[in-house]
Scaffold this active site. Structure first.
Site, PDB file in Angstrom:
ATOM      1  N   GLY A  11      32.093  18.566  43.140  1.00 17.75           N
ATOM      2  CA  GLY A  11      31.513  18.686  44.486  1.00 17.75           C
ATOM      3  C   GLY A  11      30.197  17.937  44.608  1.00 17.75           C
ATOM      4  N   LEU A  15      26.303  19.567  49.719  1.00 18.61           N
ATOM      5  CA  LEU A  15      24.894  19.992  49.806  1.00 18.61           C
ATOM      6  C   LEU A  15      24.349  20.371  48.434  1.00 18.61           C
ATOM      7  CD1 LEU A  15      22.453  20.950  51.592  1.00 18.61           C
ATOM      8  CD2 LEU A  15      23.627  23.140  51.808  1.00 18.61           C
ATOM      9  N   SER A 109      26.067  34.688  49.407  1.00 14.86           N
ATOM     10  CA  SER A 109      25.572  36.028  49.760  1.00 14.86           C
ATOM     11  C   SER A 109      26.566  36.782  50.647  1.00 14.86           C
ATOM     12  CB  SER A 109      24.216  35.934  50.464  1.00 14.86           C
ATOM     13  OG  SER A 109      24.318  35.142  51.615  1.00 14.86           O
ATOM     14  N   CYS A 110      27.577  36.079  51.197  1.00 17.27           N
ATOM     15  CA  CYS A 110      28.543  36.779  52.057  1.00 17.27           C
ATOM     16  C   CYS A 110      29.567  37.588  51.254  1.00 17.27           C
ATOM     17  CB  CYS A 110      29.239  35.819  53.006  1.00 17.27           C
ATOM     18  SG  CYS A 110      30.370  34.728  52.184  1.00 17.27           S
ATOM     19  N   LEU A 167      21.807  28.252  52.298  1.00 15.27           N
ATOM     20  CA  LEU A 167      21.129  27.047  51.814  1.00 15.27           C
ATOM     21  C   LEU A 167      21.040  26.003  52.923  1.00 15.27           C
ATOM     22  CD1 LEU A 167      23.008  26.729  48.397  1.00 15.27           C
ATOM     23  CD2 LEU A 167      20.749  27.750  48.799  1.00 15.27           C
TER      24      LEU A 167
HETATM   25  O1  GFB Z   1      24.691  29.990  59.550  1.00 12.21           O
HETATM   26  P1  GFB Z   1      25.805  30.666  60.247  1.00 12.21           P
HETATM   27  O2  GFB Z   1      26.844  29.811  60.870  1.00 12.21           O
HETATM   28  O3  GFB Z   1      26.589  31.647  59.259  1.00 12.21           O
HETATM   29  O4  GFB Z   1      25.205  31.604  61.406  1.00 12.21           O
HETATM   30  P2  GFB Z   1      26.369  33.106  58.643  1.00 12.21           P
HETATM   31  C1  GFB Z   1      24.093  32.412  61.205  1.00 12.21           C
HETATM   32  C2  GFB Z   1      23.657  33.041  62.519  1.00 12.21           C
HETATM   33  O5  GFB Z   1      23.129  32.025  63.377  1.00 12.21           O
HETATM   34  C3  GFB Z   1      24.765  33.728  63.320  1.00 12.21           C
HETATM   35  C4  GFB Z   1      23.697  32.133  64.664  1.00 12.21           C
HETATM   36  O6  GFB Z   1      24.262  34.907  63.907  1.00 12.21           O
HETATM   37  C5  GFB Z   1      25.081  32.677  64.392  1.00 12.21           C
HETATM   38  O7  GFB Z   1      25.646  33.232  65.577  1.00 12.21           O
HETATM   39  N1  GFB Z   1      23.653  30.840  65.350  1.00 12.21           N
HETATM   40  C6  GFB Z   1      22.932  30.570  66.466  1.00 12.21           C
HETATM   41  C7  GFB Z   1      24.351  29.726  65.048  1.00 12.21           C
HETATM   42  N2  GFB Z   1      23.163  29.327  66.899  1.00 12.21           N
HETATM   43  C8  GFB Z   1      24.036  28.780  66.035  1.00 12.21           C
HETATM   44  C9  GFB Z   1      24.641  27.490  65.966  1.00 12.21           C
HETATM   45  O8  GFB Z   1      24.436  26.603  66.781  1.00 12.21           O
HETATM   46  N3  GFB Z   1      25.483  27.264  64.906  1.00 12.21           N
HETATM   47  C10 GFB Z   1      25.742  28.235  63.969  1.00 12.21           C
HETATM   48  N4  GFB Z   1      26.560  27.938  62.948  1.00 12.21           N
HETATM   49  N5  GFB Z   1      25.197  29.474  64.028  1.00 12.21           N
HETATM   50  C11 GFB Z   1      27.878  32.096  56.815  1.00 12.21           C
HETATM   51  C12 GFB Z   1      29.299  32.273  56.410  1.00 12.21           C
HETATM   52  O9  GFB Z   1      27.590  33.152  57.647  1.00 12.21           O
HETATM   53  O10 GFB Z   1      26.982  32.148  55.740  1.00 12.21           O
HETATM   54  C13 GFB Z   1      29.654  31.469  55.253  1.00 12.21           C
HETATM   55  O11 GFB Z   1      30.121  32.004  57.511  1.00 12.21           O
HETATM   56  C14 GFB Z   1      28.585  31.403  54.178  1.00 12.21           C
HETATM   57  O12 GFB Z   1      30.805  32.040  54.737  1.00 12.21           O
HETATM   58  C15 GFB Z   1      27.209  31.222  54.750  1.00 12.21           C
HETATM   59  O13 GFB Z   1      28.603  32.574  53.437  1.00 12.21           O
HETATM   60  C16 GFB Z   1      26.133  31.300  53.710  1.00 12.21           C
HETATM   61  O14 GFB Z   1      25.075  33.211  57.915  1.00 12.21           O
HETATM   62  O15 GFB Z   1      26.635  34.154  59.656  1.00 12.21           O
END
Ligand code: GFB
Length: 316
Positions: A11, A15, A109-110, A167
């Site tokens: 990989g 990232l 962490s999920c 990250l």
């Molecule tokens: O980073 P994220 O996509 O994943 O979203 P998770 C974190 C938070 O940010 C959520 C909000 O509450 C989203 O609704 N958010 C706000 C946004 N605006 C945005 C946006 O424009 N894009 C995105 N993507 N989020 C992930 C897991 O969970 O964490 C993976 O899905 C992985 O499996 C990763 O474990 C570390 O933190 O919720």
């Protein structure tokens, strides 16, 4: 670690993998092996077996995974479950068959229960239900941890597993449909600034809390654990502080220089309310992060402008 040992970074374009390569190069490791996806498909068991038999790496960093933000995880659970299960099983079993001295598996962490007590200790694993938006990915990562632990207990393998918090950094995914929140908001704020828009839209309520670690700190932790940690017990890696999505959005707008409104869209999922890792275990071993969130975001913004947009830094 011996700097001439043969290290395979699976990989290396991602990232985490690319940060580990940068770090190995700066530390002058001389025998680092990588393969492009077109040369070695990690989903192909036969190809992985042949690669290990031919190359005989001594150390393996398993940084390859199908990853994505909340939307991609929620939309494509089959791919997140199946590809990660296949890829990690292929690499971990081939490492055993070819006498790899040490393997580092990267989780997330999920893996912890949605409502785990905060900050989340390693012991919280499998003590409650997962967050539904990423349970497929989490189950795959939990299976990877268990496979490493099984190889350790049954065959005495030195397979270790690190659990990074969220990250970010260079070579992150900035695609708005599949990225994590930090790169998504960097892009949204940048585009709003350059297009003269009056607002950016942030998914969810803004209330969830997330912990962010710059990937160069993660790479530092990976090398530290490879050199200093020999247990199958998982180790959390984080910075010890979290921030609401609302405050993250404000900080990003400040770094980018976007002065408009931040609007929330509560029709989009929040995901898990909070996931702050307890990092006592890695701290007790003697590791700590170096990069502050503001500095890390500023550096990532510079990288985004230079590499993702292909335009000069003067756009800033
Ligand atoms: O980073 P994220 O996509 O994943 O979203 P998770 C974190 C938070 O940010 C959520 C909000 O509450 C989203 O609704 N958010 C706000 C946004 N605006 C945005 C946006 O424009 N894009 C995105 N993507 N989020 C992930 C897991 O969970 O964490 C993976 O899905 C992985 O499996 C990763 O474990 C570390 O933190 O919720």
């Amino acid at each position: 670690m011996n700097k001439s040992e043969k290290i395979f970074v699976a990989g290396h374009r991602g990232l985490v993998g690319s940060a580990i390569i940068r770090r190995l190069e700066s530390e002058r490791f001389t025998n680092v092996v990588t393969r492009e996806r077109r040369e070695l498909d990690l989903l192909d068991e036969r190809a992985v077996t042949d690669f290990f038999a031919n190359e005989k790496p001594e150390i393996v960093v398993l940084a390859a995974a199908k990853v994505g933000g909340i939307k991609a995880n929620n939309d494509y659970p089959v791919e997140f479950l199946l590809e990660n299960l296949r890829l990690q099983s292929n690499v971990i079993s081939a490492a055993h068959a070819n006498n790899v001295r040490k393997l580092l598996f990267l989780g997330s962490s999920c893996i912890y229960p949605k409502h785990a007590p905060q900050p989340i200790r390693e012991e919280a694993l499998l003590t409650g239900p997962l967050e539904p938006t990423n349970d497929a990915y989490a189950i795959a990562k939990i299976a990877g941890i268990k496979l490493c632990q099984a190889y350790a207990s049954e065959y005495g393998e030195n397979h270790i597993s690190a659990m990074p918090t969220n990250l970010y950094g260079p070579h992150d995914n900035f695609d708005l449909g599949s990225s994590h929140v930090l790169p998504a908001l960097l892009r949204k704020a940048h585009e709003a600034k350059t297009n003269g828009a009056t607002e950016i839209v942030v998914w969810g309520t803004g209330e969830p809390r997330r912990e962010f670690l710059h990937v160069d700190d993660m790479a530092d932790a990976c090398l530290f654990l490879l050199a200093n940690y020999d247990s199958a017990e998982i180790v959390n890696v984080g910075c010890g502080e979290d921030i609401t999505v609302r405050d993250l959005a404000r900080l990003i707008c400040d770094v980018v220089g976007f002065r408009g409104e931040i609007r929330f869209d509560p029709s989009k999922p929040d995901g898990t309310p909070r996931k702050l890792l307890d990092t006592s275990r890695v701290s007790a071993l003697g590791w700590k992060p170096q990069i502050s969130l503001r500095n890390g975001i500023a550096a990532t913004y510079d990288w985004f402008i230079e590499h993702e947009l292909g335009s000069a830094l003067s756009a800033r």
